[in-house]
Scaffold this motif. Structure first.
Motif, PDB file in Angstrom:
ATOM      1  N   LYS A   1      39.411  -6.636 -75.955  1.00 51.29           N
ATOM      2  CA  LYS A   1      38.126  -7.216 -75.595  1.00 51.29           C
ATOM      3  C   LYS A   1      38.343  -8.502 -74.813  1.00 51.29           C
ATOM      4  N   SER A   2      37.412  -8.768 -73.927  1.00 50.93           N
ATOM      5  CA  SER A   2      37.453 -10.056 -73.251  1.00 50.93           C
ATOM      6  C   SER A   2      37.004 -11.110 -74.253  1.00 50.93           C
ATOM      7  N   LYS A   3      37.340 -12.343 -73.988  1.00 47.85           N
ATOM      8  CA  LYS A   3      37.001 -13.441 -74.890  1.00 47.85           C
ATOM      9  C   LYS A   3      35.491 -13.507 -75.058  1.00 47.85           C
ATOM     10  N   ASP A   4      35.016 -13.421 -76.290  1.00 45.79           N
ATOM     11  CA  ASP A   4      33.597 -13.464 -76.587  1.00 45.79           C
ATOM     12  C   ASP A   4      33.254 -14.850 -77.097  1.00 45.79           C
ATOM     13  N   THR A   5      32.455 -15.572 -76.332  1.00 44.00           N
ATOM     14  CA  THR A   5      32.084 -16.924 -76.719  1.00 44.00           C
ATOM     15  C   THR A   5      30.900 -16.924 -77.672  1.00 44.00           C
ATOM     16  N   GLY A   6      30.245 -15.784 -77.844  1.00 42.66           N
ATOM     17  CA  GLY A   6      29.085 -15.709 -78.710  1.00 42.66           C
ATOM     18  C   GLY A   6      27.807 -16.160 -78.019  1.00 42.66           C
ATOM     19  N   CYS A   7      27.897 -16.598 -76.806  1.00 35.88           N
ATOM     20  CA  CYS A   7      26.719 -17.067 -76.082  1.00 35.88           C
ATOM     21  C   CYS A   7      26.011 -15.881 -75.435  1.00 35.88           C
ATOM     22  N   GLN A   8      24.722 -15.781 -75.710  1.00 34.73           N
ATOM     23  CA  GLN A   8      23.936 -14.676 -75.160  1.00 34.73           C
ATOM     24  C   GLN A   8      23.050 -15.119 -74.005  1.00 34.73           C
ATOM     25  N   TYR A   9      23.121 -16.401 -73.638  1.00 31.08           N
ATOM     26  CA  TYR A   9      22.242 -16.933 -72.606  1.00 31.08           C
ATOM     27  C   TYR A   9      22.843 -16.770 -71.217  1.00 31.08           C
ATOM     28  N   LYS A  10      21.977 -16.560 -70.246  1.00 30.90           N
ATOM     29  CA  LYS A  10      22.373 -16.445 -68.837  1.00 30.90           C
ATOM     30  C   LYS A  10      21.624 -17.489 -68.024  1.00 30.90           C
ATOM     31  N   GLU A  11      22.221 -17.921 -66.935  1.00 29.54           N
ATOM     32  CA  GLU A  11      21.566 -18.867 -66.032  1.00 29.54           C
ATOM     33  C   GLU A  11      20.283 -18.237 -65.496  1.00 29.54           C
ATOM     34  N   SER A  12      19.211 -18.980 -65.501  1.00 26.24           N
ATOM     35  CA  SER A  12      17.927 -18.494 -65.011  1.00 26.24           C
ATOM     36  C   SER A  12      17.882 -18.576 -63.483  1.00 26.24           C
ATOM     37  N   THR A  13      17.255 -17.591 -62.883  1.00 32.37           N
ATOM     38  CA  THR A  13      17.070 -17.584 -61.430  1.00 32.37           C
ATOM     39  C   THR A  13      15.597 -17.810 -61.061  1.00 32.37           C
ATOM     40  N   VAL A  14      14.783 -18.192 -62.027  1.00 31.05           N
ATOM     41  CA  VAL A  14      13.351 -18.395 -61.795  1.00 31.05           C
ATOM     42  C   VAL A  14      13.132 -19.562 -60.839  1.00 31.05           C
ATOM     43  N   VAL A  15      12.249 -19.345 -59.879  1.00 34.41           N
ATOM     44  CA  VAL A  15      11.814 -20.381 -58.948  1.00 34.41           C
ATOM     45  C   VAL A  15      10.293 -20.450 -59.051  1.00 34.41           C
ATOM     46  N   ALA A  16       9.774 -21.666 -59.150  1.00 38.04           N
ATOM     47  CA  ALA A  16       8.322 -21.847 -59.262  1.00 38.04           C
ATOM     48  C   ALA A  16       7.625 -21.312 -58.023  1.00 38.04           C
ATOM     49  N   PRO A  17       6.461 -20.681 -58.199  1.00 44.11           N
ATOM     50  CA  PRO A  17       5.706 -20.195 -57.041  1.00 44.11           C
ATOM     51  C   PRO A  17       5.245 -21.354 -56.141  1.00 44.11           C
ATOM     52  N   ALA A  18       5.031 -21.059 -54.895  1.00 40.26           N
ATOM     53  CA  ALA A  18       4.652 -22.074 -53.909  1.00 40.26           C
ATOM     54  C   ALA A  18       3.388 -22.836 -54.315  1.00 40.26           C
ATOM     55  N   SER A  19       2.434 -22.154 -54.917  1.00 43.51           N
ATOM     56  CA  SER A  19       1.186 -22.831 -55.318  1.00 43.51           C
ATOM     57  C   SER A  19       1.451 -23.891 -56.379  1.00 43.51           C
ATOM     58  N   GLU A  20       2.320 -23.597 -57.345  1.00 44.20           N
ATOM     59  CA  GLU A  20       2.677 -24.583 -58.368  1.00 44.20           C
ATOM     60  C   GLU A  20       3.466 -25.737 -57.754  1.00 44.20           C
ATOM     61  N   GLN A  21       4.360 -25.413 -56.840  1.00 46.31           N
ATOM     62  CA  GLN A  21       5.153 -26.460 -56.193  1.00 46.31           C
ATOM     63  C   GLN A  21       4.257 -27.403 -55.392  1.00 46.31           C
ATOM     64  N   ALA A  22       3.249 -26.861 -54.733  1.00 42.37           N
ATOM     65  CA  ALA A  22       2.340 -27.695 -53.938  1.00 42.37           C
ATOM     66  C   ALA A  22       1.544 -28.646 -54.842  1.00 42.37           C
ATOM     67  N   THR A  23       1.049 -28.134 -55.960  1.00 43.04           N
ATOM     68  CA  THR A  23       0.298 -28.970 -56.902  1.00 43.04           C
ATOM     69  C   THR A  23       1.194 -30.056 -57.475  1.00 43.04           C
ATOM     70  N   LEU A  24       2.413 -29.677 -57.844  1.00 42.76           N
ATOM     71  CA  LEU A  24       3.357 -30.646 -58.395  1.00 42.76           C
ATOM     72  C   LEU A  24       3.738 -31.691 -57.348  1.00 42.76           C
ATOM     73  N   GLN A  25       3.929 -31.269 -56.115  1.00 40.54           N
ATOM     74  CA  GLN A  25       4.283 -32.203 -55.047  1.00 40.54           C
ATOM     75  C   GLN A  25       3.194 -33.253 -54.860  1.00 40.54           C
TER      76      GLN A  25
END
Length: 160
Positions: free
Chosen positions: A20-44
């Motif tokens: 087996k490859s080394k198992d770190t026990g971590c089940q989390y993955k880097e998120s690729t979510v990007v906020a929609p343009a409408s939310e970004q405009a309001t936040l800006q």
């Protein structure tokens, strides 16, 4: 001789496929979510009026590093982080705070924290301005209304 070599080779291949490859026990993955343009405009609009020095992250949130980091370890999604923080809505209402220090696994937190906290190292302080999709989205959570922009002041105390 060839028969023994063939059997030996087969055993080696069979055993190596079971390693087996080394198992770190971590089940989390880097998120690729990007906020929609409408939310970004309001936040800006909010950030331009309240903290124009904040920097836009490619994921669509803004941040401002308010104290330089003293550590050398950058947290990742599987890191355990200890932080002090305060959370606010854009109307100034404080919805959460922990100033004594609390420990979390970064991957178990809202996406804005997963992407924002790694911008600093141990000892650093950051302000995060998060659009709803990188916070709690369309879910109301406690005193946080659905689709809220969130503001966090975070000090990274430790990284494991």
């Amino acid at each position: 001789m060839i028969k023994k070599l063939l059997v030996f080779s087969s055993v080696v291949v069979l055993l190596s496929s079971c390693v087996k490859s080394k198992d770190t026990g971590c089940q989390y993955k880097e998120s690729t979510v990007v906020a929609p343009a409408s939310e970004q405009a309001t936040l800006q609009t909010y950030v331009n009026a309240n903290d124009p020095a904040a920097i836009l992250h490619p994921s669509g949130f803004y941040y401002k590093i308010t104290a330089p980091s003293t550590g050398s370890v950058t947290p990742g999604v599987c890191s355990s982080v200890t932080v002090r923080y305060s959370g606010y809505l854009t109307n100034g209402t404080k919805f959460d705070e922990n100033l004594s220090g609390i420990n979390f696994v970064l991957g178990g937190l809202i996406i804005g924290w997963q992407k924002g906290i790694p911008l600093i190292k141990k000892g650093g302080t950051i302000t995060l301005y998060l659009p709803p999709s990188l916070g709690y989205g369309s879910n109301a959570v406690g005193s946080i209304p659905a689709n809220s922009i969130l503001i966090f002041y975070i000090q990274l105390l430790d990284v494991q």
